[in-house]
Design an enzyme around this catalytic site. Sequence first.
Site, PDB file in Angstrom:
ATOM      1  N   ASN A   1     -54.806  33.690  37.737  1.00 50.05           N
ATOM      2  CA  ASN A   1     -53.412  33.267  37.582  1.00 50.05           C
ATOM      3  C   ASN A   1     -53.240  31.798  37.922  1.00 50.05           C
ATOM      4  O   ASN A   1     -52.542  31.052  37.216  1.00 50.05           O
ATOM      5  CB  ASN A   1     -52.508  34.106  38.480  1.00 50.05           C
ATOM      6  CG  ASN A   1     -52.698  35.596  38.287  1.00 50.05           C
ATOM      7  OD1 ASN A   1     -53.150  36.276  39.193  1.00 50.05           O
ATOM      8  ND2 ASN A   1     -52.371  36.114  37.115  1.00 50.05           N
TER       9      ASN A   1
ATOM     10  N   HIS B   1     -53.906  35.738  41.786  1.00 55.80           N
ATOM     11  CA  HIS B   1     -55.338  35.610  42.041  1.00 55.80           C
ATOM     12  C   HIS B   1     -55.865  34.408  41.260  1.00 55.80           C
ATOM     13  O   HIS B   1     -55.129  33.765  40.509  1.00 55.80           O
ATOM     14  CB  HIS B   1     -56.081  36.886  41.653  1.00 55.80           C
ATOM     15  CG  HIS B   1     -55.867  38.019  42.618  1.00 55.80           C
ATOM     16  ND1 HIS B   1     -56.347  37.980  43.910  1.00 55.80           N
ATOM     17  CD2 HIS B   1     -55.219  39.208  42.480  1.00 55.80           C
ATOM     18  CE1 HIS B   1     -56.015  39.105  44.529  1.00 55.80           C
ATOM     19  NE2 HIS B   1     -55.317  39.863  43.686  1.00 55.80           N
TER      20      HIS B   1
ATOM     21  N   LYS C   1     -48.211  42.831  65.595  1.00 50.47           N
ATOM     22  CA  LYS C   1     -46.964  43.592  65.515  1.00 50.47           C
ATOM     23  C   LYS C   1     -46.315  43.719  66.887  1.00 50.47           C
ATOM     24  O   LYS C   1     -45.255  44.330  67.021  1.00 50.47           O
ATOM     25  CB  LYS C   1     -47.233  44.977  64.922  1.00 50.47           C
ATOM     26  CG  LYS C   1     -47.664  44.923  63.451  1.00 50.47           C
ATOM     27  CD  LYS C   1     -47.868  46.323  62.882  1.00 50.47           C
ATOM     28  CE  LYS C   1     -48.261  46.245  61.409  1.00 50.47           C
ATOM     29  NZ  LYS C   1     -48.471  47.592  60.823  1.00 50.47           N
TER      30      LYS C   1
ATOM     31  N   ASP D   1     -60.009  29.626  43.367  1.00 54.74           N
ATOM     32  CA  ASP D   1     -60.229  30.170  44.713  1.00 54.74           C
ATOM     33  C   ASP D   1     -61.080  29.232  45.575  1.00 54.74           C
ATOM     34  O   ASP D   1     -60.712  28.936  46.722  1.00 54.74           O
ATOM     35  CB  ASP D   1     -60.946  31.523  44.628  1.00 54.74           C
ATOM     36  CG  ASP D   1     -59.983  32.686  44.451  1.00 54.74           C
ATOM     37  OD1 ASP D   1     -58.763  32.443  44.389  1.00 54.74           O
ATOM     38  OD2 ASP D   1     -60.450  33.837  44.361  1.00 54.74           O
TER      39      ASP D   1
END
Length: 382
Positions: A125, A122, A58, A152
């Site tokens: 899906n 995931h 950031k 995955d």
Amino acid sequence: MALTGVRVIELAGLAPAPFCGMILADFGAKVIRVDRTKVPMSLDTQARGKRSVAINLKTVEGVAVLRRLCVQSDVVLEPYRKGVMEKLGLGPHELLMENPRLIYARLTGYGQSGCYATAAGHDINYLAMSGLLSRLGRSGEKPCAPLNLLADFGGGGLTCALGIVLALLERTKSGKGQIIDASMVEGAAYMGSFVWKSGSIGMWNRSRGENMLDSGAPFYDTYQTSDGKYMAVGAIEPQFYRQLLNGLELDPDKLPPQMSFSDWPELRRIFTERFASKTQADWSKVFDGTDACVTPVLSFEQVSSHPHNKERGSFMKDSSGEESPRPAPLLTRTPAEPCLTPDPATGEHTKEVLQEYGFTSAEVDQMLTAGVVECKAMKAKL
């Protein structure tokens, strides 16, 4: 090891990318996981052999640090949704301009293009979108995902690792890096090429769960034993099927033909009753040494003690006694040498890694003070 000398920057993620990074580390690559700052602990359970650097992305200074790590490495592995790295000014095109030899692997569910490219998802899906999920499940039941393995890890982490190794190989010829767009949907679908391409020979003409290889056939299924455990049966070919029947002490002349679809329910009933008459250990003794294609369904607690796995050393324990599979495949000259020490804590190696990449001790200390990076050195165990 095969990947010795390859430097990899892995942006911390969940499941698929960490698995990809672990594969590379197991086979010799120096994998540095880039974690966020102010994170109490990492959820990466596949951090074997990696080092961790914690950077505050950031801050402008943090982004500059990551840029320097990336352009001095061979591979960048990032698991973010499309556009995240570009917003940081660390997209592949920017980094490849600074290091044309860089291999930039982007591992996502839906890939870098298409209307779902920025959508969340995931494994289930991605598996659904690949078409494969529609084929998985018992007859008369809803589709069932087999853990989160196919998309995955098979279609995601493993396929991405293959892409990285291919790109490294090609770079030895061209001297150039490239971008890898690894979509878990497409990786899972590609793994299912056999299902797609064998449809023309009638392999999947029947409904889900009613074909030979999807639990429809009684000779390709699992059966419960008298002690509540299971045996796996894969006796497809006639010669193997005969040995199955012999082990079960069944007369083939008194049974329906093996390939009579209408008689499969009756054959399954007979097999179910027969397997339920003995323990798993008893059936293992019956079928060991035969070509009946019958094996015990081993639990995680059983696998390493099975004689075959034990002889090959297929499973190993780390320094804390935790057991896991040994890296595969086995290479004869340059086998994997997995790290057996504990997984890294978030930011454990920040100082040493940054100094390896050319930052001075003073620069590192200044960034630590400013919160640009964090270092959480592990305390020695007494």
